[in-house]
Design a protein around this motif. Structure first.
Motif, PDB file in Angstrom:
ATOM      1  N   ALA A   1      18.247  75.749  -0.086  1.00  0.00           N
ATOM      2  CA  ALA A   1      19.128  75.030   0.955  1.00  0.00           C
ATOM      3  C   ALA A   1      20.984  76.139   0.598  1.00  0.00           C
ATOM      4  O   ALA A   1      20.791  76.314   1.425  1.00  0.00           O
ATOM      5  CB  ALA A   1      19.163  74.016   2.215  1.00  0.00           C
ATOM      6  N   ARG A   2      21.033  75.024  -0.078  1.00  0.00           N
ATOM      7  CA  ARG A   2      21.913  75.434  -0.886  1.00  0.00           C
ATOM      8  C   ARG A   2      22.348  76.923  -1.602  1.00  0.00           C
ATOM      9  O   ARG A   2      23.163  77.374  -1.693  1.00  0.00           O
ATOM     10  CB  ARG A   2      22.376  74.634  -2.770  1.00  0.00           C
ATOM     11  CG  ARG A   2      22.998  73.022  -1.355  1.00  0.00           C
ATOM     12  CD  ARG A   2      23.726  72.492  -2.405  1.00  0.00           C
ATOM     13  NE  ARG A   2      22.557  71.176  -2.987  1.00  0.00           N
ATOM     14  CZ  ARG A   2      22.048  70.467  -2.913  1.00  0.00           C
ATOM     15  NH1 ARG A   2      21.753  69.925  -2.314  1.00  0.00           N
ATOM     16  NH2 ARG A   2      21.516  70.309  -3.718  1.00  0.00           N
ATOM     17  N   GLN A   3      21.293  77.268  -1.994  1.00  0.00           N
ATOM     18  CA  GLN A   3      21.242  78.289  -2.725  1.00  0.00           C
ATOM     19  C   GLN A   3      21.254  79.759  -1.501  1.00  0.00           C
ATOM     20  O   GLN A   3      21.661  81.357  -1.945  1.00  0.00           O
ATOM     21  CB  GLN A   3      20.502  79.138  -3.240  1.00  0.00           C
ATOM     22  CG  GLN A   3      20.353  78.155  -4.657  1.00  0.00           C
ATOM     23  CD  GLN A   3      19.233  78.072  -5.705  1.00  0.00           C
ATOM     24  OE1 GLN A   3      18.567  78.858  -6.041  1.00  0.00           O
ATOM     25  NE2 GLN A   3      19.252  77.181  -7.237  1.00  0.00           N
ATOM     26  N   SER A   4      20.086  78.842  -0.315  1.00  0.00           N
ATOM     27  CA  SER A   4      20.351  80.592  -0.037  1.00  0.00           C
ATOM     28  C   SER A   4      21.979  81.425   1.335  1.00  0.00           C
ATOM     29  O   SER A   4      22.299  80.310   1.131  1.00  0.00           O
ATOM     30  CB  SER A   4      19.040  80.101   1.595  1.00  0.00           C
ATOM     31  OG  SER A   4      18.935  81.305   3.016  1.00  0.00           O
ATOM     32  N   VAL A   5      21.501  82.134   1.602  1.00  0.00           N
ATOM     33  CA  VAL A   5      22.646  82.897   2.697  1.00  0.00           C
ATOM     34  C   VAL A   5      22.416  83.072   3.611  1.00  0.00           C
ATOM     35  O   VAL A   5      23.069  83.389   4.119  1.00  0.00           O
ATOM     36  CB  VAL A   5      23.733  84.088   1.825  1.00  0.00           C
ATOM     37  CG1 VAL A   5      24.083  83.698   0.163  1.00  0.00           C
ATOM     38  CG2 VAL A   5      22.558  85.195   1.890  1.00  0.00           C
ATOM     39  N   ILE A   6      21.515  82.768   3.631  1.00  0.00           N
ATOM     40  CA  ILE A   6      20.881  82.455   5.192  1.00  0.00           C
ATOM     41  C   ILE A   6      20.765  81.865   6.369  1.00  0.00           C
ATOM     42  O   ILE A   6      20.140  80.808   5.763  1.00  0.00           O
ATOM     43  CB  ILE A   6      19.476  84.182   5.584  1.00  0.00           C
ATOM     44  CG1 ILE A   6      19.647  85.309   5.287  1.00  0.00           C
ATOM     45  CG2 ILE A   6      19.360  84.238   6.657  1.00  0.00           C
ATOM     46  CD1 ILE A   6      21.424  85.957   5.902  1.00  0.00           C
TER      47      ILE A   6
ATOM     48  N   TRP B   1      25.048  88.623   7.521  1.00  0.00           N
ATOM     49  CA  TRP B   1      24.853  87.758   7.024  1.00  0.00           C
ATOM     50  C   TRP B   1      24.628  86.730   8.393  1.00  0.00           C
ATOM     51  O   TRP B   1      23.663  85.663   8.332  1.00  0.00           O
ATOM     52  CB  TRP B   1      25.893  87.142   6.413  1.00  0.00           C
ATOM     53  CG  TRP B   1      26.513  86.548   4.607  1.00  0.00           C
ATOM     54  CD1 TRP B   1      26.103  85.992   3.683  1.00  0.00           C
ATOM     55  CD2 TRP B   1      26.566  88.127   4.778  1.00  0.00           C
ATOM     56  NE1 TRP B   1      27.017  86.468   3.211  1.00  0.00           N
ATOM     57  CE2 TRP B   1      27.261  88.097   2.879  1.00  0.00           C
ATOM     58  CE3 TRP B   1      27.617  88.955   4.998  1.00  0.00           C
ATOM     59  CZ2 TRP B   1      27.741  88.653   1.919  1.00  0.00           C
ATOM     60  CZ3 TRP B   1      28.576  89.914   3.471  1.00  0.00           C
ATOM     61  CH2 TRP B   1      28.105  89.422   2.683  1.00  0.00           C
TER      62      TRP B   1
ATOM     63  N   ASP C   1      30.112  82.610  -0.177  1.00  0.00           N
ATOM     64  CA  ASP C   1      29.941  83.615   0.792  1.00  0.00           C
ATOM     65  C   ASP C   1      30.790  84.266   1.731  1.00  0.00           C
ATOM     66  O   ASP C   1      31.611  85.168   2.032  1.00  0.00           O
ATOM     67  CB  ASP C   1      28.559  84.553   0.564  1.00  0.00           C
ATOM     68  CG  ASP C   1      27.560  85.101   0.119  1.00  0.00           C
ATOM     69  OD1 ASP C   1      28.045  85.302  -0.738  1.00  0.00           O
ATOM     70  OD2 ASP C   1      26.231  85.510   0.357  1.00  0.00           O
TER      71      ASP C   1
ATOM     72  N   GLU D   1      27.855  80.215  -8.943  1.00  0.00           N
ATOM     73  CA  GLU D   1      27.529  78.111  -8.468  1.00  0.00           C
ATOM     74  C   GLU D   1      28.607  77.027  -9.141  1.00  0.00           C
ATOM     75  O   GLU D   1      29.631  76.385  -7.912  1.00  0.00           O
ATOM     76  CB  GLU D   1      26.681  77.528  -9.107  1.00  0.00           C
ATOM     77  CG  GLU D   1      24.799  78.201  -8.422  1.00  0.00           C
ATOM     78  CD  GLU D   1      23.834  77.755  -8.445  1.00  0.00           C
ATOM     79  OE1 GLU D   1      23.623  76.779  -9.274  1.00  0.00           O
ATOM     80  OE2 GLU D   1      22.593  78.075  -8.179  1.00  0.00           O
TER      81      GLU D   1
ATOM     82  N   ALA E   1      26.071  71.104   3.207  1.00  0.00           N
ATOM     83  CA  ALA E   1      26.742  72.409   3.532  1.00  0.00           C
ATOM     84  C   ALA E   1      26.022  73.227   2.666  1.00  0.00           C
ATOM     85  O   ALA E   1      24.675  72.849   1.412  1.00  0.00           O
ATOM     86  CB  ALA E   1      28.298  72.377   2.377  1.00  0.00           C
ATOM     87  N   PRO E   2      25.406  74.523   3.368  1.00  0.00           N
ATOM     88  CA  PRO E   2      24.940  75.787   2.994  1.00  0.00           C
ATOM     89  C   PRO E   2      26.020  76.814   1.949  1.00  0.00           C
ATOM     90  O   PRO E   2      26.740  77.403   2.202  1.00  0.00           O
ATOM     91  CB  PRO E   2      24.732  76.295   3.911  1.00  0.00           C
ATOM     92  CG  PRO E   2      25.911  76.094   4.703  1.00  0.00           C
ATOM     93  CD  PRO E   2      26.008  75.001   4.418  1.00  0.00           C
ATOM     94  N   ARG E   3      25.980  75.621   0.702  1.00  0.00           N
ATOM     95  CA  ARG E   3      26.791  76.232  -0.239  1.00  0.00           C
ATOM     96  C   ARG E   3      27.839  77.335  -0.714  1.00  0.00           C
ATOM     97  O   ARG E   3      28.086  78.286  -0.674  1.00  0.00           O
ATOM     98  CB  ARG E   3      26.432  75.512  -1.347  1.00  0.00           C
ATOM     99  CG  ARG E   3      27.895  75.527  -2.431  1.00  0.00           C
ATOM    100  CD  ARG E   3      27.565  75.080  -3.916  1.00  0.00           C
ATOM    101  NE  ARG E   3      25.758  75.616  -4.279  1.00  0.00           N
ATOM    102  CZ  ARG E   3      25.630  74.242  -4.984  1.00  0.00           C
ATOM    103  NH1 ARG E   3      25.921  73.373  -5.163  1.00  0.00           N
ATOM    104  NH2 ARG E   3      24.761  75.250  -6.027  1.00  0.00           N
ATOM    105  N   ALA E   4      26.042  77.968  -0.948  1.00  0.00           N
ATOM    106  CA  ALA E   4      26.527  79.819  -1.157  1.00  0.00           C
ATOM    107  C   ALA E   4      26.831  80.447  -0.034  1.00  0.00           C
ATOM    108  O   ALA E   4      27.360  81.631  -0.197  1.00  0.00           O
ATOM    109  CB  ALA E   4      24.819  80.276  -1.825  1.00  0.00           C
ATOM    110  N   ARG E   5      26.377  80.234   1.011  1.00  0.00           N
ATOM    111  CA  ARG E   5      26.832  80.856   1.653  1.00  0.00           C
ATOM    112  C   ARG E   5      27.801  80.672   2.786  1.00  0.00           C
ATOM    113  O   ARG E   5      28.684  81.700   3.525  1.00  0.00           O
ATOM    114  CB  ARG E   5      25.901  80.414   3.708  1.00  0.00           C
ATOM    115  CG  ARG E   5      25.864  80.899   4.574  1.00  0.00           C
ATOM    116  CD  ARG E   5      25.049  80.649   5.792  1.00  0.00           C
ATOM    117  NE  ARG E   5      25.432  81.161   7.354  1.00  0.00           N
ATOM    118  CZ  ARG E   5      24.858  82.372   7.922  1.00  0.00           C
ATOM    119  NH1 ARG E   5      24.398  83.568   6.855  1.00  0.00           N
ATOM    120  NH2 ARG E   5      25.599  82.312   8.926  1.00  0.00           N
TER     121      ARG E   5
END
Lengths: 467, 160
Positions: free
Chosen positions: B6-11, B156, A212, A36, A205-209
């Motif tokens: 949502a910030r942690q999801s990668v999908i 992804w 990745d 993170e 923002a979809p930060r982790a996505r």
């Protein structure tokens, strides 16, 4: 609707989960916190680091001290903190990020294997493969583009910096299939940034996505990469078990799980058939992006038949088809029951290890239970929620029938701290046995796609005329 | 909690399939920034198409053939091609999806007429080349070779 963050799968009370999945693995929270910290700097830009962010990067560097990646990560962090980070530093940070994801994937896969009674298997062998010479310049352009995105910040980059990559991307796509992995990832990421930027607020923002996709893209664009080694397969029987649709705006993949009778014992394998998709091809018709290039194999699967396959079997359990002949009709319940008792399963290659790659196919013969209105599937001594937010419209799955399902075909997944079952097919009580790939079956029952034919005619007229 | 997840999801969540798209009439439609742009078939000549855009922040619009001939239907307001294009964008993204992508009030994205009536701009000439090139680029996808390789990166993607 544009790609938006997934609706969260409701979190079940821990005691309801199967025992092995109740506790997060040791060290998991620390690895997540390190990710993170890095992701926040990627979102706001490595080109303008605050003192707090420099401190967080140095923390990442000390976490890797003593590991094989240690010197590389430490050099990358020094360069990034000194300022504007060059490509080599970005590659070092991306490698650190992937190593953390790899460690998380290992920590998640072990209890899942224990739950499913699937014995640990050797790490898949790989060989180093060089990108074709004609792709080297374009892969370099792609890395340069990714460097500029990260300097500006993935959450606030100007859309013109995204479109600046259009031409190189178009050329890279044409070199495929040798570079189809970087080409398809870059296409999906590029498209997603274009459709979401500018953001109204950084927290959108979809930060982790995005972190990745960025890190994965940078590493998959390196001029040389390890790829799973493979051995030839000739005339073996492949019995399909279930099919997952994976797709972005411009590509559709059919990931076909099945049982391969080859060598000393049958094993669970998967084969991936993909095709580029013109945007107007939507819904069930999307499968025609794949059917147009793999008509025999995908049509046979759609008709519910086994395949007699020739190709190569990778160390990861991925089967690469070069030819497929239709075989005998498949009984989806029988093949699922047989598959569940096998002990050899597809594995992640060392450099592909990531929680998103955790996909354990399961067949659940037992009614679903409802917990607070959420359908849950029995697994081991507990239950897992069925993740209806993860159902692609290409899958052809009737969500209304899901709660009444007596049999379920799906993949055990992990995302954002939660385990769930991604449903691929379901059979309601009393319903007549159906194929475990309804979407493919619908598309393959048609002789042709009207949309594809109409656009193909346009392409013939307009593309030829231009050149 | 949901923002945090949502910030942690990668999908990214799947988008529903568009219903009733008229691909023969409007073979290409996309959003670029706050603009709806695309290509509309000519009713009379299979080798001719109209390239058009409608900018939702200014209300400006234009429509011309791929050879840069101004559309005869533009007469002080948008032509039927632009209305058709905006209607198809609503089908592709859904009224709510389009509203959130373009930063509009969902009450204005239910129909092309309402969307175009919500902001008043003027005819603004632009060369057709950019939209036409985007369309030709899109058409290439009908001909590019397929792949039988494992593609871990597609894990992804279950949207779009």
């Amino acid at each position: 609707m544009l790609p938006a963050p997934m609706l969260p799968t409701p979190m079940l009370p821990t005691p309801m989960l199967p025992t092995p999945l109740r506790q997060p693995p040791a060290g998991f929270a620390e690895a997540t916190a390190a990710l993170e910290a890095l992701d926040t700097t990627l979102l706001s830009g490595l080109g303008r680091l605050s003192d707090a962010q420099r401190g967080a990067l140095r923390g990442l560097s000390s976490a890797f001290a003593g590991s094989p990646l240690g010197p590389r990560v430490s050099a990358a962090v020094d360069l990034a903190c000194a300022g504007p980070a060059p490509e080599a530093a970005m590659v070092g940070l991306a490698a650190a990020r992937e190593a953390l994801q790899g460690a998380r994937a290992d920590a998640l896969a072990a209890p899942l294997d224990a739950l499913l009674g699937r014995p640990a298997q050797p790490i898949p062998a790989t060989t180093q493969v060089d990108a074709p010479a004609e792709a080297l310049g374009l892969l370099g352009n792609a890395r340069q583009w990714l460097v500029e995105l990260a300097l500006a910040g993935l959450g606030q980059v100007d859309p013109s910096a995204v479109t600046a990559f259009d031409t190189s991307l178009g050329e890279l796509q044409l070199i495929s299939p040798q570079v189809v992995r970087p080409a398809t990832l870059l296409t999906g990421f590029h498209q997603e940034l274009l459709s979401r930027l500018p953001l109204a607020a950084m927290t959108d923002a979809p930060r982790a996505r995005w972190a990745d996709l960025w890190a994965r893209a940078l590493l998959v664009c390196l001029p040389s990469a390890p790829r799973p080694s493979s051995a030839p397969v000739e005339g073996a029987t492949f019995t399909p078990w279930m099919v997952e649709a994976q797709h972005h705006r411009n590509m559709v993949s059919a990931v076909i799980w099945g049982v391969l009778e080859h060598g000393d014992a049958p094993q669970v394998v998967r084969t991936t058939l993909s095709g580029w998709r013109v945007d107007a091809l939507a819904g069930d018709e999307s499968w025609w992006a794949v059917l147009r290039g793999h008509p025999r194999a995908l049509r046979a699967v759609g008709e519910g038949r086994a395949l007699r396959v020739t190709g190569a079997l990778c160390s990861t359990g991925d089967l690469i088809l070069s030819d497929a002949e239709p075989g005998a009709p498949v009984d989806p319940v029988q093949v699922a029951t047989a598959a569940m008792s096998l002990t050899r399963w597809p594995q992640m290659a060392a450099t592909d290890r990531h929680p998103v790659q955790i996909a354990a196919p399961v067949y659940i013969a037992g009614p679903l239970t409802l917990v607070d209105g959420v359908a849950c599937a029995p697994l081991g001594d507990g239950i897992l929620p069925v993740c209806v937010d993860r159902v692609s419209p290409l899958q052809g799955l009737d969500l209304g029938a899901l709660t009444k399902a007596e049999r379920l075909w799906g993949l055990v997944r992990w995302d954002a701290g939660r385990w769930s079952v991604q449903p691929l097919a379901a059979q309601a009580k009393g319903a007549k046995a159906a194929l475990a790939w309804p979407g493919v079956a619908i598309a393959a029952a048609k002789v042709a796609s009207d949309t594809l034919e109409s656009l193909h005619e346009r392409a013939t007229k307009l593309l030829r005329k231009k050149s | 909690m949901s923002d945090q997840v949502a910030r942690q999801s990668v999908i990214a969540s799947p988008r529903p399939s568009p219903k009733g798209r008229k691909v023969k009439d409007v073979p290409f439609v996309e959003l670029r920034g706050r603009r709806i742009q695309g290509v509309i078939s000519s009713g009379s000549d299979v080798e001719r198409v109209y390239c058009a855009f409608f900018d939702v922040s200014t209300g400006n619009f234009y429509c011309s053939t791929n050879n840069n001939r101004r559309c005869g239907g533009l007469g002080g307001g948008a032509c039927k091609h632009i209305t058709e294009l905006v209607g198809e964008a609503i089908k592709v993204h859904g009224a709510d999806g389009l509203a959130s992508a373009l930063g509009l009030d969902p009450a204005t994205t239910r129909s092309a007429r309402e969307l175009m009536g919500a902001v008043h701009g003027s005819e603004t000439k632009e060369p057709a080349a950019e939209v036409f090139a985007r369309f030709l680029n899109d058409l290439r996808y009908t001909e590019m070779p397929c792949s039988a390789e494992p593609l871990p990166e597609m894990s992804w993607f279950i949207s779009g």
